[in-house]
Design a protein around this motif. Structure first.
Motif, short mmCIF file in Angstrom:
data_model
loop_
_atom_site.label_atom_id
_atom_site.label_comp_id
_atom_site.label_asym_id
_atom_site.label_seq_id
_atom_site.Cartn_x
_atom_site.Cartn_y
_atom_site.Cartn_z
N ARG A 56 0.67 -1.20 -0.05
CA ARG A 56 -0.03 -0.16 0.01
C ARG A 56 1.04 1.30 0.07
NH1 ARG A 56 -3.47 -3.00 3.00
NH2 ARG A 56 -2.55 -2.37 5.11
N GLU A 57 2.00 1.26 0.81
CA GLU A 57 2.82 2.33 0.67
C GLU A 57 3.36 2.66 -0.66
OE1 GLU A 57 7.08 3.15 3.13
OE2 GLU A 57 5.32 2.76 4.54
N ARG A 58 3.85 1.68 -1.29
CA ARG A 58 4.55 1.95 -2.63
C ARG A 58 3.46 2.18 -3.75
NH1 ARG A 58 7.50 -3.69 -2.25
NH2 ARG A 58 8.96 -3.35 -0.32
N HIS A 59 2.34 1.45 -3.53
CA HIS A 59 1.52 1.63 -4.85
C HIS A 59 0.26 2.08 -4.37
CE1 HIS A 59 4.53 -0.92 -6.85
NE2 HIS A 59 4.56 -1.52 -5.95
N GLY A 60 0.22 2.97 -3.32
CA GLY A 60 -1.10 3.45 -2.91
C GLY A 60 -1.67 4.50 -4.07
N HIS A 61 -0.57 4.98 -4.64
CA HIS A 61 -1.41 5.96 -5.65
C HIS A 61 -1.62 5.42 -6.98
CE1 HIS A 61 3.23 5.56 -6.14
NE2 HIS A 61 3.10 5.97 -7.33
N GLU A 62 -1.30 3.90 -7.30
CA GLU A 62 -1.59 3.23 -8.49
C GLU A 62 -2.47 2.11 -8.07
OE1 GLU A 62 2.21 2.70 -10.74
OE2 GLU A 62 2.71 2.50 -8.65
N PRO A 63 -3.95 2.50 -8.25
CA PRO A 63 -5.02 1.43 -7.61
C PRO A 63 -4.95 0.41 -8.32
CG PRO A 63 -5.82 3.73 -8.09
CD PRO A 63 -4.63 3.67 -8.71
N VAL A 64 -4.75 0.12 -9.66
CA VAL A 64 -4.65 -1.10 -10.40
C VAL A 64 -3.36 -1.92 -10.12
CG1 VAL A 64 -4.34 -1.98 -12.83
CG2 VAL A 64 -5.68 -0.16 -12.25
N VAL A 65 -2.24 -1.30 -9.83
CA VAL A 65 -1.01 -2.08 -9.47
C VAL A 65 -1.23 -2.62 -8.15
CG1 VAL A 65 1.42 -1.88 -9.20
CG2 VAL A 65 0.43 -0.70 -11.00
N LEU A 66 -1.74 -1.91 -6.98
CA LEU A 66 -2.04 -2.03 -5.58
C LEU A 66 -2.63 -3.36 -5.74
CD1 LEU A 66 -1.77 -1.35 -2.69
CD2 LEU A 66 -3.96 0.08 -3.07
N ALA A 67 -4.12 -3.43 -6.58
CA ALA A 67 -4.81 -4.62 -6.46
C ALA A 67 -4.23 -5.58 -6.99
CB ALA A 67 -6.20 -4.23 -7.46
N GLU A 68 -3.51 -5.47 -8.09
CA GLU A 68 -2.68 -6.74 -8.51
C GLU A 68 -1.47 -7.15 -7.67
OE1 GLU A 68 -0.89 -5.12 -12.33
OE2 GLU A 68 -2.81 -5.20 -13.66
N LYS A 69 -1.02 -6.34 -7.09
CA LYS A 69 0.10 -6.91 -6.23
C LYS A 69 -0.47 -7.48 -4.93
CE LYS A 69 3.94 -4.87 -8.09
NZ LYS A 69 5.10 -5.77 -8.38
N THR A 70 -1.63 -6.94 -4.36
CA THR A 70 -2.36 -7.49 -3.23
C THR A 70 -2.82 -8.74 -3.43
OG1 THR A 70 -2.89 -5.27 -2.39
CG2 THR A 70 -4.13 -7.23 -1.74
N THR A 71 -3.51 -8.85 -4.79
CA THR A 71 -3.97 -10.29 -4.97
C THR A 71 -3.13 -11.32 -5.32
OG1 THR A 71 -5.97 -8.96 -5.98
CG2 THR A 71 -5.61 -11.45 -6.77
N ALA A 72 -2.10 -10.90 -5.93
CA ALA A 72 -0.98 -11.97 -6.02
C ALA A 72 -0.42 -12.40 -4.71
CB ALA A 72 0.30 -11.21 -6.94
#
Length: 189
Positions: A56-72
């Motif tokens: 969240r800290e790294r990708h909080g400003h990129e919702p799509v990337v955040l969702a992908e990384k979290t799901t992965a």
């Protein structure tokens, strides 16, 4: 159909309030596999909390990337971001049908502690059965919050108390089923 099931159970058990509790417990027993899956998902989320916070800290400003990384990350751990929603969604139709059962008037006249099960605490603040249900829900909510893993989001803790407020607006009979269905709301995070 719910009406017939409740009447059959009430005939066997000799009490409509007891029939409501037993029907709800039977539902919970049927949902046990989903509940166990939700417990596992909750433990996985707690274990991954530090890594999820970094993502969240790294990708909080990129919702799509955040969702992908979290799901992965969740998939790697054998879970998913929505694994805990299944028990709540599975029990929702039963709660809705039970609510309808006690708002359509068919169950008028059945009582708990001398109070009609179709009455609501909000319309009758002197309703002893309603206050007993609210007290039970507060106790269960406090217990559930204490069982949550450290670092659980604040909204999850607050959500545990949502049914306390909800119970004041529903018929006492529907409120009686809430304590036995509490588990589902806890998994929503």
């Amino acid at each position: 159909m719910v009406h017939q099931i409740l009447l059959v159970l009430a005939g066997l058990l000799g009490s409509v309030p007891l029939a409501i509790v037993v029907a709800t417990l039977l539902l919970r027993a049927g949902l046990l596999p989903l509940s166990l899956r939700a417990y596992r998902a909750e433990r996985v989320r707690a274990k991954l909390a530090p890594q999820l916070a970094q993502i969240r800290e790294r990708h909080g400003h990129e919702p799509v990337v955040l969702a992908e990384k979290t799901t992965a990350l969740m998939r790697e751990a054998g879970s998913g971001p929505f694994a805990g929603l299944l028990p709540m969604l599975a029990q929702a139709p039963f709660i809705w049908l039970l609510y309808r059962e006690f708002t359509n008037g068919d169950m008028r006249g059945h009582a708990l502690f001398g109070f009609d099960l179709t009455q609501r605490l909000i319309g009758n603040p002197g309703l002893l059965a309603g206050w007993l249900i609210v007290a039970a829900l507060v106790g269960i909510a406090v217990w559930n919050v204490r069982q949550l893993p450290a670092g659980s989001p604040v909204y999850v803790r607050v959500l545990s108390f949502a049914t306390v407020a909800f119970a004041a607006f529903v018929p006492v009979a529907a409120g009686m089923s809430i304590p036995w269905n509490r588990g589902g709301l806890r998994y929503a995070a």
